[in-house]
Enzyme design. Structure first.
Site, short mmCIF file in Angstrom:
data_model
loop_
_atom_site.label_atom_id
_atom_site.label_comp_id
_atom_site.label_asym_id
_atom_site.label_seq_id
_atom_site.Cartn_x
_atom_site.Cartn_y
_atom_site.Cartn_z
N THR A 1 72.75 -18.70 -100.61
CA THR A 1 71.35 -18.83 -101.03
C THR A 1 70.73 -17.43 -101.03
O THR A 1 70.90 -16.69 -102.00
CB THR A 1 70.56 -19.80 -100.12
OG1 THR A 1 70.66 -19.36 -98.79
CG2 THR A 1 71.10 -21.20 -100.26
N LYS B 1 77.88 -19.40 -95.07
CA LYS B 1 76.68 -18.87 -95.71
C LYS B 1 75.56 -18.90 -94.69
O LYS B 1 75.62 -19.63 -93.69
CB LYS B 1 76.29 -19.67 -96.96
CG LYS B 1 75.86 -21.09 -96.73
CD LYS B 1 74.42 -21.35 -96.38
CE LYS B 1 73.45 -20.50 -97.14
NZ LYS B 1 72.05 -20.86 -96.70
N THR C 1 69.54 -22.38 -94.29
CA THR C 1 70.63 -22.96 -93.53
C THR C 1 71.85 -22.10 -93.30
O THR C 1 72.22 -21.28 -94.13
CB THR C 1 71.11 -24.26 -94.23
OG1 THR C 1 70.02 -25.10 -94.42
CG2 THR C 1 72.17 -24.96 -93.45
N GLU D 1 68.14 -12.00 -93.17
CA GLU D 1 67.14 -11.64 -94.18
C GLU D 1 66.46 -10.33 -93.82
O GLU D 1 65.84 -10.20 -92.77
CB GLU D 1 66.13 -12.77 -94.35
CG GLU D 1 66.77 -13.97 -95.03
CD GLU D 1 65.83 -15.15 -95.19
OE1 GLU D 1 66.02 -15.90 -96.13
OE2 GLU D 1 64.92 -15.29 -94.37
N ASN E 1 60.17 -13.64 -96.83
CA ASN E 1 59.70 -14.93 -96.36
C ASN E 1 58.23 -15.20 -96.65
O ASN E 1 57.77 -16.33 -96.51
CB ASN E 1 59.97 -15.06 -94.86
CG ASN E 1 61.43 -15.35 -94.62
OD1 ASN E 1 61.93 -16.37 -95.07
ND2 ASN E 1 62.13 -14.44 -93.97
N THR F 1 56.76 -19.82 -103.70
CA THR F 1 55.83 -19.83 -104.85
C THR F 1 56.15 -18.72 -105.84
O THR F 1 57.01 -17.90 -105.59
CB THR F 1 54.38 -19.71 -104.36
OG1 THR F 1 54.31 -18.67 -103.39
CG2 THR F 1 53.95 -21.01 -103.73
#
Lengths: 407, 407
Positions: free
Chosen positions: B157, B183, B194, B280, B402, B407
C-alpha cells in the site's frame, strides 16, 4: 451572580485572588533572557495536596516536595525554576533541590518543611546553583497582579502562552476562590520539559480531604490530556488552601461540597485544556467524549487512546474526516467494546451508527474540521458511563520542535 | 556452506523457493494502476498457522481465514487484495470476504476451507466485488520468480519497497527452505493499511507445532516493531508448510529443531525489520536492545516503549543524542527498573552509566546518529533477560503522508 450559579469564572482572577496568597517571578539567569524562577507564598501554613508523575525516574524536586508534605501536611510556599529539570542528576541533584528548599525557607522566614520545590527544563544537567542562589535572594512575592503574571511566565518552557484560571463560589455564605497556573506543552519534553500545575484557594479544607479531591479531579482533568503519550520525570500538581475564606471545613458531606468541587474541577480542567491546546506544534484542541461505556475508567481510557493516536492527530491536522482511524484507535484500547454497536460523530456530523458507515457531506466535515476545537463523540452503547480526554493535532512543527531542540 | 551454519540466507530466494509453492500478482482494478490482487498456491494441503491483530475491530477477511483454518488446520492457498481493507463494512463485508474465498477455491479447484483471505487498504468502504471477481478469474500462480515478485507488489500500500526474505537449513540431511513476504509501513494506516506477513516453507511440520513456533517467533519479531504505536484491524501473519522437504516431522525435541526455528525466526525478523525501516516517512531504522531485565517480557516491553516514543523518534530524526528522552520513555514503561542502575549507550558511545551522565563527544554522537541504522543499548542491571524492538524515526513526511491521505 455568584449566588445563582454553582461557580463563576473570574476573567481577571489570578493565583493571588484567593485570600492570603502572594506570588512573584524573576530572571535568575538559568535561562538566557526569560524569567526562570518563581514562587507562591501563603500568609499562613496552608492545607495542601499534591500528585506526581508516575514515571519511574522521579526528579530530585519531587523527592523534596514529598519530604516537605510528609512532615506536617502543610505548605506555605512553593519555589519553581524553569530551564533545568534537575532530573537524572544523582546525589548532587538531590542536594541541590534540598538547598533550594532551605534557601527559600530562609528568604521567606519559614520552616523548611513548609516549602515545596518544582523544576522543569533540560534533563541530566546540574542546576547552576550560584545562579539559583542569587535568584532566590531576589524573590519578594506580593499580592500584585503583575507579580502573579511574573510567576506564570517564570514557569514556562516551550509554552507559547501563559496558563491561568480563577473561579469563585459561595460556601456557607462566604466567597471562596479557587485559582491556578500551569505550564506544559506536552507530557514529556526532556529538553524543556514537563507539566506543572499550581492551584491556590482560600477554602477552609483539611489536607486529607483536599488530597482526595485532587486525586479525583486529576484523574478527570490533568491525567486526561495527552500531547505525545509520554510522562515527564518532573510532572507535579500542587494545591494550597489558606482557609482564610473562613467557611466551615469542607468535606464531601458539606452541603456546599459540590460547589467547591465544581470550582476545583473547572479550574483544573481549564488548565488541562490550555496545556493540550498549547501542545508542541498544535494548531487545534481535540476533545474526545466517550459515552455508553461499562465503567468511567473504561470511558476515560478509550477517550485517551483516541485522542493520543498519531493517526487521529495527523488526520485532524489535515482536516480529513478519516473516522477509520478513530475506530482503529478505539479497538486498540483495552476498554471493552462491541464491534457492532459503535456510534461516532465529528461535532454533530454522524459518520458511524451501530458500526455501519453513514453517508455524510465531505465538505461539511471539512468545514467542521477547520475549527480551532474539534469534538469527537463516540457512543459504545454498552453501558451508562462517560469520559472525556483532550489533546491536540500532530503537525510538522511538532517534529521540527523536537527534532533539534537540544543541540 | 549450508552444512556448517545453522541456516543461510538466500539472496535470490523467494516465496516460491520452498518446494511446492507458486505465486502470482495481478492488477484487478481496485487500485488505479498498481497490482492489487495476489495469491500463493501450494501443490498440497499445507500445515499452517496464523496470528491476527489484537484490535477489537477485526476485519472481515480475518473472520474468514479463522474459519478456514478451524476446519482442518490446513491451507492450500491464500488470496490477498490491497486498496481496500474490507474492515468496518458490516454484514455485507463479511459476505464479500466469504465470496473471495469461494471464488479463489473454484479458480484453483480447491475445497473452500483450504483458502485464507487477507485484505489491506481503506477502512469503511465496500469491496468493489465486480472488480474483485474479475481479478480472481485472472489468478494463475506459477513457480516463476517474476510471479513471486508480482505477489510482493500486489500486497503493498504505502510501502516504498517490496519485503521478502529466504533462508535454508539442513534437517535430517534434507534441505529445508523458509521464505516470506510482507507489507506494511506502520501498525495501522486505515487508509492504506496494515501489516501482513506470509511465510512459506517446505518443512514437514504439524500445524499445532507450527502454531506454537509462530507465536513465539511473532512475539520476538513482528510484535516487536512499531511505527506509530497502533494496531490495524487487518494485521495477519500466515505460514504454510508443504512438507515436501521430506524431513522427519519437526517438533521441539527434534535434533535439528533449533536450525528450523532459527531459519523461521530469521525470516520473520528480516520482514519485521524491513517493515520498520519502511515506516511511513522513516529515514532510519532504530533498534533498541534492553539487557539486564528481570524477565524477557519486561525486556521486550521496555525496548518497545523506547522505540515507540515520539520524542526518541524525533530526536533520532534530528540526529540529537538526547538520552533524557530514552530515560523518560524507559521510566514510563511498566517494566520494573532501578532508577540508580541504568546504563545507556548509542551504538558504542556510553551516555549513562549506573544512572550517572557520562561525558561524551557531541560530534562523535552526531556522526553516529547520521547512520541509516541506529542501535540504542540499555542495561537495567537488575536481571539476566534481554529483548529487542525495532522502529523508525518520526519525520515531517510521516505527518505529510498521514495528514491528507484519504481526501
Amino acid at each position: 451572580m455568584i449566588e445563582t450559579s454553582v461557580c463563576v469564572k473570574l476573567a481577571n482572577g489570578s493565583i493571588v485572588t484567593p485570600k492570603g496568597f502572594k506570588a512573584t517571578g524573576v530572571h535568575a539567569g538559568i535561562r538566557k533572557a526569560r524569567k526562570d524562577l518563581g514562587a507562591i507564598l501563603c500568609e499562613v501554613p496552608a492545607s495542601c495536596a499534591a500528585v506526581y508523575t508516575r514515571n519511574q525516574f522521579q526528579a530530585a524536586p519531587i523527592v523534596v516536595t514529598k519530604d516537605s508534605i510528609a512532615a506536617h501536611g502543610k505548605l506555605q510556599a512553593v519555589v519553581v525554576n524553569s530551564g533545568n529539570a534537575n532530573a537524572c542528576t544523582g546525589e548532587q541533584g538531590e542536594q541541590d533541590a534540598f538547598e533550594m528548599r532551605t534557601l527559600t525557607a530562609q528568604q521567606f522566614g519559614l520552616e523548611e518543611h513548609l516549602v515545596a520545590v518544582a523544576s522543569t527544563g533540560v534533563i541530566g544537567e546540574m542546576l547552576p546553583m550560584e545562579t539559583v542562589r542569587g535568584g532566590i535572594s531576589q524573590l519578594s512575592p506580593t499580592e500584585d497582579e503583575q507579580d502573579a503574571f511574573g510567576f506564570y511566565e517564570a514557569i514556562l518552557t516551550t509554552d507559547l502562552v501563559v496558563k491561568k484560571t480563577c473561579y469563585q463560589t459561595m460556601i456557607d455564605g462566604k466567597c471562596v476562590t479557587v485559582a491556578g497556573a500551569a505550564k506544559g506543552s506536552g507530557m514529556i519534553h526532556p529538553n524543556m520539559a514537563t507539566m506543572l500545575g499550581f492551584l491556590t484557594t482560600d477554602a477552609n479544607i483539611d489536607s486529607e480531604v483536599l488530597q482526595q479531591a485532587l486525586r479525583t479531579v486529576t484523574d478527570r482533568t490533568f491525567n486526561q490530556i495527552t500531547v505525545d503519550g509520554e510522562t515527564s520525570t518532573n510532572d507535579m500538581v500542587v494545591v494550597m488552601a489558606s482557609g482564610l475564606a473562613e467557611n466551615e471545613p469542607l468535606h464531601p458531606g458539606h452541603p456546599d461540597w459540590d460547589k467547591f468541587f465544581q470550582a476545583f474541577k473547572s479550574a483544573s480542567e481549564d488548565l488541562a485544556k490550555a496545556i493540550a491546546k498549547d501542545g508542541e506544534g498544535a494548531t487545534k484542541l481535540i476533545e474526545v467524549n466517550v459515552h455508553g461505556a461499562t465503567s468511567e475508567d473504561d470511558a476515560r481510557m478509550a477517550a485517551k487512546k483516541i485522542v493520543g493516536s498519531s493517526l487521529v492527530k495527523t488526520a485532524v491536522y489535515g482536516e480529513d474526516a478519516n473516522w477509520g482511524r478513530i475506530i482503529g484507535a478505539l479497538g486498540h484500547s483495552e476498554a471493552p467494546v462491541n464491534p457492532r454497536t459503535v456510534d461516532i460523530s465529528l461535532g454533530d456530523i454522524a459518520v458511524l451508527k451501530q458500526s455501519e458507515p453513514q453517508p455524510f457531506s465531505e465538505e461539511e466535515a471539512k468545514r467542521y474540521l477547520q475549527q480551532d476545537t474539534i469534538v469527537i463523540n463516540v457512543n459504545l452503547n454498552i453501558g451508562d458511563f462517560s469520559g472525556t480526554a483532550w489533546g491536540c493535532d500532530l503537525s510538522y512543527d511538532y517534529v521540527k520542535i523536537n527534532a533539534s531542540y537540544r543541540t
